[in-house]
Design a protein around this motif. Structure first.
Motif, PDB file in Angstrom:
ATOM      1  N   PRO A 281       0.811  -1.225   0.000  1.00  0.00           N
ATOM      2  CA  PRO A 281       0.000   0.000   0.000  1.00  0.00           C
ATOM      3  C   PRO A 281       0.836   1.262   0.000  1.00  0.00           C
ATOM      4  O   PRO A 281       0.496   2.241  -0.666  1.00  0.00           O
ATOM      5  CB  PRO A 281      -0.847  -0.114   1.261  1.00  0.00           C
ATOM      6  CG  PRO A 281      -0.882  -1.561   1.566  1.00  0.00           C
ATOM      7  CD  PRO A 281       0.432  -2.117   1.116  1.00  0.00           C
ATOM      8  N   ARG A 284       2.315   1.741  -3.446  1.00  0.00           N
ATOM      9  CA  ARG A 284       1.273   2.116  -4.401  1.00  0.00           C
ATOM     10  C   ARG A 284       0.809   3.546  -4.193  1.00  0.00           C
ATOM     11  O   ARG A 284       0.573   4.288  -5.147  1.00  0.00           O
ATOM     12  CB  ARG A 284       0.081   1.167  -4.246  1.00  0.00           C
ATOM     13  CG  ARG A 284      -1.026   1.361  -5.266  1.00  0.00           C
ATOM     14  CD  ARG A 284      -0.481   1.145  -6.678  1.00  0.00           C
ATOM     15  NE  ARG A 284      -1.526   1.246  -7.686  1.00  0.00           N
ATOM     16  CZ  ARG A 284      -2.230   0.231  -8.123  1.00  0.00           C
ATOM     17  NH1 ARG A 284      -1.963  -1.008  -7.671  1.00  0.00           N
ATOM     18  NH2 ARG A 284      -3.143   0.404  -9.051  1.00  0.00           N
ATOM     19  N   ASP A 285       0.817   3.996  -2.903  1.00  0.00           N
ATOM     20  CA  ASP A 285       0.425   5.374  -2.619  1.00  0.00           C
ATOM     21  C   ASP A 285       1.446   6.344  -3.161  1.00  0.00           C
ATOM     22  O   ASP A 285       1.101   7.401  -3.705  1.00  0.00           O
ATOM     23  CB  ASP A 285       0.237   5.536  -1.114  1.00  0.00           C
ATOM     24  CG  ASP A 285      -0.380   6.874  -0.746  1.00  0.00           C
ATOM     25  OD1 ASP A 285      -0.907   7.544  -1.689  1.00  0.00           O
ATOM     26  OD2 ASP A 285      -0.379   7.270   0.417  1.00  0.00           O
ATOM     27  N   THR A 288       1.024   6.454  -7.029  1.00  0.00           N
ATOM     28  CA  THR A 288      -0.213   7.033  -7.570  1.00  0.00           C
ATOM     29  C   THR A 288      -0.490   8.447  -7.095  1.00  0.00           C
ATOM     30  O   THR A 288      -1.158   9.211  -7.784  1.00  0.00           O
ATOM     31  CB  THR A 288      -1.401   6.147  -7.193  1.00  0.00           C
ATOM     32  OG1 THR A 288      -1.447   6.017  -5.764  1.00  0.00           O
ATOM     33  CG2 THR A 288      -1.263   4.762  -7.798  1.00  0.00           C
ATOM     34  N   SER A 289       0.033   8.842  -5.911  1.00  0.00           N
ATOM     35  CA  SER A 289      -0.302  10.158  -5.358  1.00  0.00           C
ATOM     36  C   SER A 289       0.896  11.093  -5.288  1.00  0.00           C
ATOM     37  O   SER A 289       0.854  12.221  -5.803  1.00  0.00           O
ATOM     38  CB  SER A 289      -0.919   9.993  -3.957  1.00  0.00           C
ATOM     39  OG  SER A 289      -2.094   9.213  -4.035  1.00  0.00           O
TER      40      SER A 289
END
Length: 332
Positions: A281, A284-285, A288-289
């Protein structure tokens, strides 16, 4: 001998006078002329409409005195009738549709509209002839026609009592009348009794038929209830069998799925993990952010810096061009 009735100038209210002196007849046009006033219209005489000429039975004719004076009421009534006729004629002439007036420089002309043309002339030659004859008496009434009598008269004398004896001749007639009346009465009574019997039988048959109809309706209703109950139970049984079949199919499908998925789950998880469907997570954060935000901010800062450099270069070039324009005359 010819005679013409002319209005007397001195006579009051235009009364007629008789003259036996022959006079020529005035020529008249083919059509009637329209007169503007009643006084200008000529008066015509006809002895057939003169009250002094008696028609009908000559035995009871009315002899008028030589010094007879016209009735003032009759004269006034004739004047009123003549005045009303003149007013009616003027009104008819006023309200009659007429041809509109021609345009300036034009005039109306008569045109033939018939299938066959005929020669038109300005003046039609005509001749007027009149003849006055003596008055005749009326024909007397024709008497009724009575044919002449023919043949001989013959008579027959009948003494008293030779033709009809009431006491003797009426007895058989009364017996026949009474017998026929009694016979007809008995027939009518028997007919009434027969009709009453037929009506009673008809009522009994109608009651029996109504009872049978009621019984038939009851049986039909009972049969209908049995049929509906049978159909309802068959429908319930089919629903129970359908639910049992569906339950068996579900149990078999569940057992097959459990048996098929027993070895499938580990291989699926390992394949998904190898293809990257299971991720961290935090990583992935970041991907993507954070990284897109950082790249966006850097791009905006670089764009602002490039814009500032471009503006500065433009200012420097403008200043250099102005200085060049100022010092170029001095260098020459």
């Amino acid at each position: 001998m010819t005679s013409v009735l002319q209005p007397h100038k001195g006579a009051p209210n235009g009364t007629y006078t008789f003259s036996s002196r022959p006079r020529p007849v005035q020529n008249r046009s083919k059509y009637r002329e329209r007169f503007a006033d009643q006084d200008d219209e000529p008066s015509f005489g006809n002895i057939m409409y003169d009250r002094r000429v008696v028609r009908g039975n000559t035995y009871a004719q009315h002899v008028l005195p030589t010094t007879a004076q016209p009735d003032p009421v009759e004269i006034q009534r004739q004047q009123e009738a003549r005045r009303r006729a003149l007013a009616r004629k003027r009104a008819k002439e006023h309200f009659r549709p007429r041809t509109p007036e021609p345009l300036e420089g034009r005039k109306h002309m008569d045109v033939q509209t018939e299938l066959y043309l005929e020669e038109l002339s300005d003046r039609v030659e005509d001749f007027s002839v009149e003849c006055q004859t003596d008055a005749f008496l009326d024909k007397p009434a024709t008497p009724l026609f009575i044919p002449a009598k023919t043949g001989k008269d013959v008579a027959t004398q009948i003494a008293e009592g030779e033709l009809f004896d009431f006491d003797v001749e009426v007895r058989p007639l009364l017996e026949v009348l009474v017998g026929k009346t009694m016979e007809q009465s008995l027939l009518e009574v028997r007919e009434e009794e027969e009709l009453a019997s037929l009506r009673a039988q008809q009522r009994a048959f109608q009651e029996l038929r109504n009872a049978e109809l009621v019984e038939v309706q009851r049986l039909e209703e009972q049969e209908r209830r049995h049929r509906e109950e049978k159909e309802r139970r068959l429908r319930q049984q089919r629903e129970v069998l359908e639910r049992e079949r569906e339950t068996a199919d579900k149990i078999a499908a569940r057992a097959f799925a459990q048996q098929y998925l027993a070895d499938l789950l580990p291989s699926v998880f390992s394949s998904l993990r190898d293809h990257g469907y299971f991720y961290d997570p935090v990583e992935r954060d970041l991907e993507t952010s954070f990284l897109p935000w950082l790249m966006t901010g850097v791009s905006e800062a670089l764009e602002k810096r490039n814009a500032a450099r471009t503006v500065l270069d433009m200012l420097i070039r403008d200043v250099a061009e102005q200085r060049l324009k100022l010092y170029q005359p001095l260098m020459e």
